[in-house]
Design a protein around this motif. Structure first.
Motif, PDB file in Angstrom:
ATOM      1  N   SER A  42       0.545  -1.430  -0.229  1.00 34.83           N
ATOM      2  CA  SER A  42      -0.190  -0.177   0.158  1.00 34.83           C
ATOM      3  C   SER A  42       1.127   1.179  -0.039  1.00 34.83           C
ATOM      4  O   SER A  42       0.081   2.694  -0.742  1.00 34.83           O
ATOM      5  CB  SER A  42      -0.967   0.183   1.298  1.00 34.83           C
ATOM      6  N   SER A  43       1.953   0.948   0.302  1.00 32.90           N
ATOM      7  CA  SER A  43       2.591   1.946   0.306  1.00 32.90           C
ATOM      8  C   SER A  43       4.572   2.684  -0.356  1.00 32.90           C
ATOM      9  O   SER A  43       4.720   3.619  -0.102  1.00 32.90           O
ATOM     10  CB  SER A  43       2.957   2.891   1.891  1.00 32.90           C
ATOM     11  N   CYS A  44       4.413   1.397  -0.542  1.00 32.16           N
ATOM     12  CA  CYS A  44       5.704   1.533  -0.996  1.00 32.16           C
ATOM     13  C   CYS A  44       6.026   1.209  -2.480  1.00 32.16           C
ATOM     14  O   CYS A  44       6.902   1.286  -3.300  1.00 32.16           O
ATOM     15  CB  CYS A  44       7.035  -0.318  -0.650  1.00 32.16           C
ATOM     16  N   VAL A  45       5.347  -0.049  -2.880  1.00 32.71           N
ATOM     17  CA  VAL A  45       5.394  -0.717  -4.296  1.00 32.71           C
ATOM     18  C   VAL A  45       5.679   0.689  -5.690  1.00 32.71           C
ATOM     19  O   VAL A  45       5.942   0.312  -7.107  1.00 32.71           O
ATOM     20  CB  VAL A  45       4.343  -1.426  -3.966  1.00 32.71           C
ATOM     21  N   ALA A  46       4.305   1.752  -5.041  1.00 35.12           N
ATOM     22  CA  ALA A  46       4.213   2.688  -6.656  1.00 35.12           C
ATOM     23  C   ALA A  46       6.093   3.088  -7.096  1.00 35.12           C
ATOM     24  O   ALA A  46       6.199   3.421  -7.980  1.00 35.12           O
ATOM     25  CB  ALA A  46       3.865   3.521  -5.760  1.00 35.12           C
ATOM     26  N   CYS A  47       6.562   3.208  -5.547  1.00 38.11           N
ATOM     27  CA  CYS A  47       8.036   3.716  -6.216  1.00 38.11           C
ATOM     28  C   CYS A  47       9.189   2.215  -6.366  1.00 38.11           C
ATOM     29  O   CYS A  47       9.688   2.328  -7.025  1.00 38.11           O
ATOM     30  CB  CYS A  47       8.928   4.776  -5.208  1.00 38.11           C
ATOM     31  N   HIS A  48       8.818   1.600  -5.571  1.00 41.92           N
ATOM     32  CA  HIS A  48      10.057   0.587  -5.200  1.00 41.92           C
ATOM     33  C   HIS A  48       9.407  -0.927  -6.204  1.00 41.92           C
ATOM     34  O   HIS A  48      10.750  -2.020  -6.271  1.00 41.92           O
ATOM     35  CB  HIS A  48       9.932   0.157  -3.760  1.00 41.92           C
ATOM     36  N   GLY A  49       8.970  -1.098  -6.254  1.00 43.83           N
ATOM     37  CA  GLY A  49       8.558  -1.892  -7.564  1.00 43.83           C
ATOM     38  C   GLY A  49       7.372  -3.302  -6.446  1.00 43.83           C
ATOM     39  O   GLY A  49       8.355  -3.872  -5.795  1.00 43.83           O
ATOM     40  N   ALA A  50       6.973  -3.891  -7.432  1.00 39.08           N
ATOM     41  CA  ALA A  50       7.017  -5.385  -6.826  1.00 39.08           C
ATOM     42  C   ALA A  50       8.170  -6.219  -5.969  1.00 39.08           C
ATOM     43  O   ALA A  50       8.122  -7.425  -5.571  1.00 39.08           O
ATOM     44  CB  ALA A  50       5.321  -6.221  -7.423  1.00 39.08           C
TER      45      ALA A  50
END
Length: 121
Positions: A42-50
């Motif tokens: 919810s908080s990290c994947v948008a920038c750090h990716g799956a």
């Protein structure tokens, strides 16, 4: 000859099977708490990716041997809580990953999850 089934033992077998199934289910957040995985999603994947490699220019690769996960937990928790801009990066990570609702425990859980998920191999 027919064998009689003991209802107590049958019930224990069903309970054991249910517990075994729960043990293999993905961890789900309990009301008011989050798992490291749910926080990352919810908080990290948008920038750090799956995959943790980073999806935007300047976002640190969590899978790199000299990346953020090479740092101590206390440093990571502080950077996530307060926000951080990597040297040379055109953008900064906002405090609490842009989610002001993250508790310190949520942040510690996401650090544990990232270490487990993106372990440097």
């Amino acid at each position: 000859m027919m064998r009689a089934t003991n209802p107590v033992l049958a019930g224990l077998g069903v309970a054991a099977a249910a517990l075994a199934a729960l043990a293999t289910e993905p961890r789900v957040a309990v009301a008011g708490t989050a798992t490291g995985e749910s926080t990352y999603q919810s908080s990290c994947v948008a920038c750090h990716g799956a995959d943790g490699a980073g999806v935007l220019p300047g976002v640190p690769d969590l899978t790199s041997t000299d990346g953020p996960l090479a740092l101590a937990d206390a440093v990571l928790v502080k950077r996530i809580a307060e926000g951080f801009q990597s040297p040379g990066s055109p953008m900064a990570m906002p405090p609490r990953g842009g989610n002001p609702g993250l508790s310190d425990e949520d942040i510690k859980a996401v650090v544990r999850y990232m270490r487990q998920e993106f372990a440097i191999r």
